[in-house]
Design a protein around this motif. Structure first.
Motif: not given
Length: 230
Positions: A19-24, A26-41
């Motif tokens: 959430g914090a990175v997404s609000r800035e 000059d930066m963005r969340v390019a990828m998320s790593v967590d087995p719980v999120l597997e299959g999400e964009p």
């Protein structure tokens, strides 16, 4: 634009970082790593598969002690700067991260606490310990925290004169709190910091993401970024 990979993105701290990175701007969340999120964009079950799909600029790790070291080694080996908030790394692991950061193209920043107030507390406690002969540290965290004493308490003690005792409390309802009590002749001094939610850590995380590329090798703590003199 700083491309950020968040490791542990489904956890409490990981979600706050996303959430914090997404609000800035000059930066963005390019990828998320967590087995719980597997299959999400743009989400991956582990860091190796994420980096195989693309190389971010910075990895922010809020995972668990069993995962953080391997993540750091993988990221640094791929030329990705790392910002680590996960505590529990051994001295030997930190030394290996330092060697990789000093010998390769990517830098590392490890901080036990990203709350600006907590960093100030540590600085004040270090200064006070030079003038008061005895001190003890009480750190209080939620009952799901895996390590005790906390990384913040250990870092505080390392900065202080003497060898202050550390007392750990784990209870539901808490977030992250620490008191440093110093004693002198007929007087005491108490320095306390309270994080009331995980959002308190986010300004420091964002600051570290921006700073890590400009700090060669390994940076320990947020103090050098905030004060520039440690």
């Amino acid at each position: 634009m700083i491309e950020v990979c968040v490791a542990g993105a489904a956890g409490r701290m990981g979600r706050a970082v996303v959430g914090a990175v997404s609000r800035e701007e000059d930066m963005r969340v390019a990828m998320s790593v967590d087995p719980v999120l597997e299959g999400e964009p743009d989400s991956y079950p582990d860091l190796m598969s994420a980096i195989a799909a693309g190389t971010p600029d910075v990895m922010v790790d809020f995972t668990v002690p069993d995962s953080v070291f391997a993540n750091a080694i993988t990221a640094l080996g791929a030329g990705v700067h790392v910002v680590i908030g996960t505590t529990g790394l051994s001295d030997e692991q930190v030394a290996e991260i330092r060697a990789l950061a000093e010998g390769g193209p990517a830098n590392a920043l490890i901080a036990p606490n990203f709350a600006v107030g907590a960093v100030l507390m540590m600085r004040f406690a270090a200064e006070a310990s030079r003038h008061m002969p005895k001190a003890e540290i009480i750190e209080l965290h939620h009952d799901r925290k895996l390590d005790a004493p906390s990384g913040t308490a250990l870092r505080t003690a390392a900065l202080m004169e003497g060898e202050p005792a550390i007392h750990s409390v784990r209870l539901p309802g808490l977030v992250a709190h620490q008191e440093v009590i110093l004693g002198g002749t007929d007087e005491t001094l108490t320095i306390r910091h309270d994080s009331l939610s995980r959002e308190s850590f986010m300004p420091g995380v964002v600051l570290a993401v921006r700073a890590v590329e400009q700090r060669p090798g390994l940076t320990l703590g947020l103090e050098p970024v905030l004060f520039g003199d440690l």
